[in-house]
Design an enzyme around this catalytic site. Sequence first.
Site, mmCIF file in Angstrom:
data_model
loop_
_atom_site.group_PDB
_atom_site.id
_atom_site.type_symbol
_atom_site.label_atom_id
_atom_site.label_comp_id
_atom_site.label_asym_id
_atom_site.label_seq_id
_atom_site.Cartn_x
_atom_site.Cartn_y
_atom_site.Cartn_z
ATOM 1 C CG HIS B 271 -6.463 1.111 -1.453
ATOM 2 N ND1 HIS B 271 -7.092 1.951 -0.132
ATOM 3 C CD2 HIS B 271 -4.822 1.144 -0.921
ATOM 4 C CE1 HIS B 271 -6.109 2.058 0.924
ATOM 5 N NE2 HIS B 271 -5.092 1.719 0.649
ATOM 6 C CD GLU B 272 -2.878 -0.807 -2.786
ATOM 7 O OE1 GLU B 272 -2.245 0.106 -2.701
ATOM 8 O OE2 GLU B 272 -2.998 -1.177 -2.546
ATOM 9 C CG HIS B 275 -1.159 4.727 -1.762
ATOM 10 N ND1 HIS B 275 -1.232 5.337 -0.422
ATOM 11 C CD2 HIS B 275 -2.206 3.048 -0.945
ATOM 12 C CE1 HIS B 275 -1.782 4.404 0.796
ATOM 13 N NE2 HIS B 275 -2.283 3.684 -0.144
ATOM 14 C CD GLU B 301 -4.135 3.756 3.597
ATOM 15 O OE1 GLU B 301 -3.605 3.937 3.568
ATOM 16 O OE2 GLU B 301 -5.440 2.385 3.470
#
Lengths: 507, 507
Positions: B271-272, B275, B301
């Site tokens: 997830h990060e 980003h 996101e």
Amino acid sequence: MSSAAAASNGPYEELCQQLREVAVLSSCNAVLSWDEQTGMPAEGSAFRAEQVGMIAGLVHEKATHLRVGELLQELSQATTDEDSVVAANIREARRNYERSKKLPRRLVEELSKTTSLAQQAWIKARKDQDFPAFLPWLEKMVLLKREEAQVVGYGNGHPYDALLDEYEPGATAASIQEVFGALRPRLVDLIGRIQGASTKPGKEIVERHFPKAAQKVFAEAAARCIGFSFERGRLDESAHPFCSGVGPGDVRLTTRYLDHHFNSAFFGVLHEAGHGIYEQGLPEDQFGLGCGTACSLGVHESQSRLWENFVGRSMSFWNYFYPGAVQAFPNVLKEVSQDEFYQAINVVEPSFIRVEADEATYNLHIMLRFEIELKLISGELKPADLPSAWNSAFQRDFSIVPPNDAVGCMQDIHWSAGLFGYFPTYALGNLYAGMLFEAASRDLGELQAQFSRGEFLPLKEWLKEKVHQWGRRYTAPALIEKATGQKLTHEPLLRHLEAKYAAIYSL
Amino acid sequence: MSSAAAASNGPYEELCQQLREVAVLSSCNAVLSWDEQTGMPAEGSAFRAEQVGMIAGLVHEKATHLRVGELLQELSQATTDEDSVVAANIREARRNYERSKKLPRRLVEELSKTTSLAQQAWIKARKDQDFPAFLPWLEKMVLLKREEAQVVGYGNGHPYDALLDEYEPGATAASIQEVFGALRPRLVDLIGRIQGASTKPGKEIVERHFPKAAQKVFAEAAARCIGFSFERGRLDESAHPFCSGVGPGDVRLTTRYLDHHFNSAFFGVLHEAGHGIYEQGLPEDQFGLGCGTACSLGVHESQSRLWENFVGRSMSFWNYFYPGAVQAFPNVLKEVSQDEFYQAINVVEPSFIRVEADEATYNLHIMLRFEIELKLISGELKPADLPSAWNSAFQRDFSIVPPNDAVGCMQDIHWSAGLFGYFPTYALGNLYAGMLFEAASRDLGELQAQFSRGEFLPLKEWLKEKVHQWGRRYTAPALIEKATGQKLTHEPLLRHLEAKYAAIYSL
């Protein structure tokens, strides 16, 4: 609190508020530099240089603000008690203001950016043993520092004085030459007798395999035990070990772990913890002011060298720590006696790396750097000629020549970081450490017995009372004289070394 | 380059120079905040608040400088091509300037300091499961954010609009309510069918003991494989995972490793990294300008959720990674088939922690937060009543009640960090991710086959071409429509969820 609100309390309070703001802003660069040296992504270096350059410029702007000058003017008759906190804070504020005022902002920002980029270049060049890759940065840095010396000024002295004064207020090239001149023959004589001794303890023991993870745990435990607070600090890894006092409640140490050299990280950590304990002992309510700032780098180094050598390399320290060392490193120490270990960590011999040098030869490393720095700053030595100058001086002093520049003239971070004039404070630190340790032993009596029981707090508290709590309330010579009853002398250091090595080498 | 020198290139160049300086200064706070959350000594928090407060004040001063206003005035007719880089940069500069101008410096500094202190309080209160200890900070933060909403203004809308607009330009409480209103019944229906299904895969497998050290190595390898550059970034640990784009060449991810929950760190890192890949894909020469800034938090996101869920939780991803997972965690996975593992990481069930929620229930967590935030900001809900409001809404939506506030209303960092209006962008991100992934699958054809071979670069490059490289050149709705050919719709997300869970739960 805005400056306007502070003003209502009078010019001294307003000055303190201004100085605190300068220090808070400046402390942001302490974090950025720490980060740069501990874990910043490799490709972040150009942008980091922009960040620190901008902060440095803003700090300079704030520190040289017209209002600071006005306040210092208003406060020129503020107190007649020269020994008071107020007098010391005003004196230090004036000193900093006058120095900063002489530096154009362009030079400050360029120094700051160059420092950031040159350190990255140094790390790489050192790793690659590639002096030519570092040379352009060294040339630029020397040029900038020579310019700094010119704008700061140095009266009838040596341009080096202008740089040295930043780190050791009041000291000059000539005064350092005098100290070194007296110390050198005594050291050379001692080292000669050691090298001629028939007793020859080896250091093979400390060059065995000490797993990094165990080194880390053991060194941290020792730092905690001598009094460094990990609630108010931390310990990380970097290419060159350092201690950074970010601000109240935040003091950071770094070290480097070598798998096959116990001394490097362990005594490095004690050394940096000594610096850190000093920073943690400064009065927090004086942050940003003279009385909240370490007295001088010589005094700072006295703390690190005292804990590293006078405590950490003593037999009584190991009376307490050796059983734990055997547990931490069973594979390499289980059949080694404490005596053998003690001798191995105290072997005296010519070596290439300053930070790993023994207590006797260490100061020769400093004198060599001082001699070279003087010539770089005067222009007598060109940066391109540094490797050959280094190697021939090394041959002269240690009878060995570095096999490459990474363990020769590129071993230290200082020149890439613009820290010319810094090295002599290391030797002063050794002298001060000798004086302080002798005085503490006298005052506290059974210091060695305390160490054997793992009690290091009495010494830490003595140092806080005599040194840490005062910040820059007094000059370094005055502080040391108050603490020890003596003016600067190398006798205590030499007494310590003579006694120690007489026992180890049966002199 | 000084501002004066830049001016000679014309007002646009001068504006860019000013904005870049604001961004460089602001990025210092990014490093300070990262440090605060990853390793700052516990007792450094009060001083850190002073540091970030001062930087925030200086950023605000620079961003609202009279000269910026003058330049924007001069540039009001600068270009007629509304889609150009210049137009976008001026539009975003104006937007930021006008918002910043409305905020008094006192409020900016107070928000900044409070954010720093409240986060430290949150970390401790969450650990101690002690909501009352956090309450005063929450109250102060809500008060400050309500004040911010008032000074920014919100026309005839909801005060929440003023906060939401900061993260998702153009969105309003009403527009979010409309999106959520349409999505909610479809999700509730799907979750109901899943819960009623006779196939019930368990997640015991992912709750076995996954040693932290192996998790770390495995997750880093996956992040690198999908295209996050560790030369231009790093990965650390923090209480709440985040991604921080410090600046060019320096993008930082964090995660938290739970010994008995594989999903938490692994999917957290993907997830990060999503980003981070976005941040690393922004054009560096536009740093500090609209076109060098991520489009909106919803679009941000979309990148993290796309890599975490559409890629990371797909069968084809594990076609490539599962053999490595078995090697990394032999004790817990050696007798588990890839199918069993795939089902275990995709179990749908009501759970307390948002960041560990499955793809189907996740949006319900967001809707709950949105509902509560609206009431906190309008004043309808008092911070003291947050735990009971949270727990009763949780009972209503998930039919379970958190056993304590640490896994209830205190689980997220957002409110302690002043990030009111941020949560809805997570749900928008899911919708955008569905749209983008469907479009990428159409454009790239055999996406799943590529994943099975460990090829993630084509997707990364597609995202760079369609999303990353544009920064804020277009608004979020326009960017998404350009990339996918569609206006905002939840259909692709629902198609993805329906197909996935039909297979797993035999719906």
